[in-house]
Enzyme design. Structure first.
Site, PDB file in Angstrom:
ATOM      1  N   ASP A 116       8.567 -12.860   1.311  1.00  0.00           N
ATOM      2  CA  ASP A 116       9.891 -13.305   1.758  1.00  0.00           C
ATOM      3  C   ASP A 116      10.302 -12.645   3.070  1.00  0.00           C
ATOM      4  O   ASP A 116      11.483 -12.625   3.430  1.00  0.00           O
ATOM      5  CB  ASP A 116      10.950 -12.962   0.695  1.00  0.00           C
ATOM      6  CG  ASP A 116      10.981 -13.965  -0.453  1.00  0.00           C
ATOM      7  OD1 ASP A 116      10.294 -14.987  -0.359  1.00  0.00           O
ATOM      8  OD2 ASP A 116      11.699 -13.719  -1.443  1.00  0.00           O
ATOM      9  N   ASP A 122       4.777  -3.825  -6.934  1.00  0.00           N
ATOM     10  CA  ASP A 122       5.592  -3.702  -5.731  1.00  0.00           C
ATOM     11  C   ASP A 122       4.725  -3.173  -4.596  1.00  0.00           C
ATOM     12  O   ASP A 122       3.621  -2.646  -4.820  1.00  0.00           O
ATOM     13  CB  ASP A 122       6.767  -2.770  -5.987  1.00  0.00           C
ATOM     14  CG  ASP A 122       7.891  -3.441  -6.769  1.00  0.00           C
ATOM     15  OD1 ASP A 122       7.856  -4.681  -6.912  1.00  0.00           O
ATOM     16  OD2 ASP A 122       8.797  -2.728  -7.241  1.00  0.00           O
ATOM     17  N   ASP A 130       4.641  -0.598  -2.722  1.00  0.00           N
ATOM     18  CA  ASP A 130       4.283   0.818  -2.557  1.00  0.00           C
ATOM     19  C   ASP A 130       3.385   1.342  -3.668  1.00  0.00           C
ATOM     20  O   ASP A 130       3.159   2.551  -3.757  1.00  0.00           O
ATOM     21  CB  ASP A 130       5.553   1.676  -2.470  1.00  0.00           C
ATOM     22  CG  ASP A 130       6.516   1.424  -3.618  1.00  0.00           C
ATOM     23  OD1 ASP A 130       6.470   0.328  -4.211  1.00  0.00           O
ATOM     24  OD2 ASP A 130       7.335   2.308  -3.913  1.00  0.00           O
ATOM     25  N   ASP A 164      14.071  -7.270 -14.077  1.00  0.00           N
ATOM     26  CA  ASP A 164      13.033  -6.806 -15.000  1.00  0.00           C
ATOM     27  C   ASP A 164      13.623  -6.403 -16.352  1.00  0.00           C
ATOM     28  O   ASP A 164      13.097  -6.757 -17.408  1.00  0.00           O
ATOM     29  CB  ASP A 164      12.263  -5.642 -14.384  1.00  0.00           C
ATOM     30  CG  ASP A 164      13.157  -4.598 -13.734  1.00  0.00           C
ATOM     31  OD1 ASP A 164      14.398  -4.709 -13.808  1.00  0.00           O
ATOM     32  OD2 ASP A 164      12.609  -3.654 -13.130  1.00  0.00           O
TER      33      ASP A 164
END
Length: 493
Positions: free
Chosen positions: A94, A149, A151, A242
């Site tokens: 995105d 994610d 990281d 989540d």
């Protein structure tokens, strides 16, 4: 004046009592955790050495403006060990900056090696991360959906350690424990690691071992695709999509499997502005989920009382900051009320419940710390220092997190603000080059500056009134707010 004093005393006492109840629940999770260590895991598991038992998997990578970590992420994911014909990778991008060009080039390079990897973009960020995951799910080939994610750096055999547990058809999610690439970077990263370690050991194992509700942590876990759809798919009406989907799935009687011994390393927010944005999103999202799902938990006829009680307290996790801040703010007038109206002197003894609360947390977190770092006197003294630092800085975040909780409970909507990824890995000054860090100074920071002075006045009041019963708490509050205030100004300077 007497009526106002009664109101202050009642609210102060209620805040302390709520914290005490929460600490009892945490201590119960500790007992569950210790009992679970004596049990052998007898979970059904796929035999992935048999080709017929290897299911198809889609790995989803939701990203947004991740120029500093995207190469590390894609290189790591491309090296995950799993049959190429049964693995699909979706890069759900995105991004609105030039990182999208680099990401496309990296994806094309990996695709040329024979990897089934797709670069999926959208014309808008509708639904933010939840919207991106939902969009990708429409095209996902896999029976199971792993999510990371930007990281996170999973091990090569990560899928072989997690996928086997889905042989049990009731399992909807397998979640792994987060590790910390930059745990020792600063005081801030140390206390974040400390708190997350407690969540990922004491809380997740303590709940899961008794089949109480736990949560998928947004990353480093795998969903059964059928479970996502059955639970109503991803929704973006809370900032912690989540937690929301986790509760909706478990209310549909799906079971979650938590793997404490499978560690997935990730980068902690090393700069306080990044930590503030993450804390705000998590705490506001938690409060939003309490408003959305608490009634569903209470009304459910398929779960027992104890699971309901732990579920409600779980959803109230972030709201405990409201209790901490209320207790802190009212503790100063309480000193003067006690001095002015001796009738309240006995009521002041309720502070013993806060002391017991602190002791229960101290014992519970020591178990977590010892499990990861080992026991012994040397580690115990390190733990004492870290616990006091954590407790102090957590108090310093209480105003910031209380605002987040109140916004969540009131239903005030806000944008999903992602946590900037720095990819510091030990380079002390590298974060200053990060173009994603905000330079705007929040008005909350100035309020925190005022709170530094407020609790300095509280310490002064102890000497004026010759009442030192709260001076230790007020000193911690003064130091906690001073840390948050000064570090926030330094980062935004």
């Amino acid at each position: 004046m007497l009526l106002l004093s009664y109101i202050v005393v009642i609210l102060y006492s209620l805040a302390i009592f709520l914290l005490f109840l929460y600490s009892l629940a945490q201590f119960n999770l500790l007992l569950n955790y210790l009992k679970s260590k004596k049990k052998e895991d007898q979970s059904l598991q796929f035999d992935l050495s048999l080709e017929s038992e290897i299911p198809s998997v889609t790995i989803q990578l939701p990203i947004y403006n991740e120029k500093y970590v995207i190469e590390r992420l894609l290189n790591t994911i491309s090296q995950i060990d799993y049959p190429r014909g049964l693995l699909e990778i979706q890069v759900l991008d995105d991004s609105t900056d030039d990182s999208i060009i680099e990401t496309k080039a990296l994806v094309n390079k990996l695709f040329a090696t024979g990897l089934d990897i797709k670069h999926i973009t959208r014309t808008d960020r509708k639904g933010y991360k939840a919207g991106a995951l939902k969009e990708g799910l429409q095209y996902a080939k896999g029976e199971f959906i792993a999510i990371f994610d930007a990281d996170f750096v999973p091990q090569k055999d990560w899928l072989y350690q997690t996928i086997p547990y889905f042989k049990n058809p009731k399992i909807g999610v397998v979640q792994t424990r987060w590790g910390h690439l930059n745990r020792d970077y600063s005081v801030l990263t140390k206390i974040q690691a400390f708190a997350l370690d407690a969540h990922f050991t004491l809380e997740q194992v303590g709940r899961n071992s008794k089949l109480h509700f736990i949560n998928f942590n947004g990353t480093a876990g795998v969903w059964r695709k059928k479970c996502i759809i059955d639970a109503g798919n991803w929704e973006s009406d809370t900032l912690t999509e989540d937690l929301d989907l986790s509760y909706r799935a478990q209310l549909k009687n799906w079971e979650f499997k938590y793997l404490e011994n499978v560690v997935t390393p990730a980068e902690l927010p090393a700069i306080i502005s990044a930590a503030r944005s993450q804390q705000f999103r998590w705490n506001k999202g938690g409060a939003e989920n309490f408003s959305k799902n608490a009634r569903r938990v209470i009304a459910s006829k398929s779960i027992g009382f104890k699971t309901k009680a732990h579920g409600i307290l779980h959803l109230l996790n972030s709201t405990m900051f409201l209790a901490i801040f209320t207790m802190a703010m009212l503790s100063v007038p309480m000193l003067y009320i006690k001095n002015e109206f001796p009738v309240f002197e006995k009521v002041f003894d309720i502070l013993i419940f806060f002391i017991i609360t602190s002791i229960l947390f101290f014992i519970s977190y020591w178990t977590t710390y010892k499990n990861i770092h080992g026991g012994g006197f040397k580690n115990f003294f390190k733990y004492i220092s870290l616990f006091l630092t954590f407790y102090t800085i957590a108090m310093g975040f209480s105003f910031h997190n209380t605002i987040a909780v109140l916004e969540g409970l009131w239903g005030k909507k806000s944008e999903f603000v992602r946590t900037p990824k720095l990819n510091i890995e030990g380079l002390k000054e590298k974060w200053k080059q990060n173009t994603y860090l905000t330079k705007t100074i929040s008005k909350n920071i100035f309020v925190e500056g005022g709170l530094v002075l407020y609790f300095l006045f509280a310490i002064y009041s102890a000497f004026v009134l010759k009442d030192y019963s709260l001076i230790a708490i007020h000193l911690m509050l003064f130091l906690g707010f001073a840390f948050v205030f000064i570090k926030s100004l330094q980062t935004n300077r």
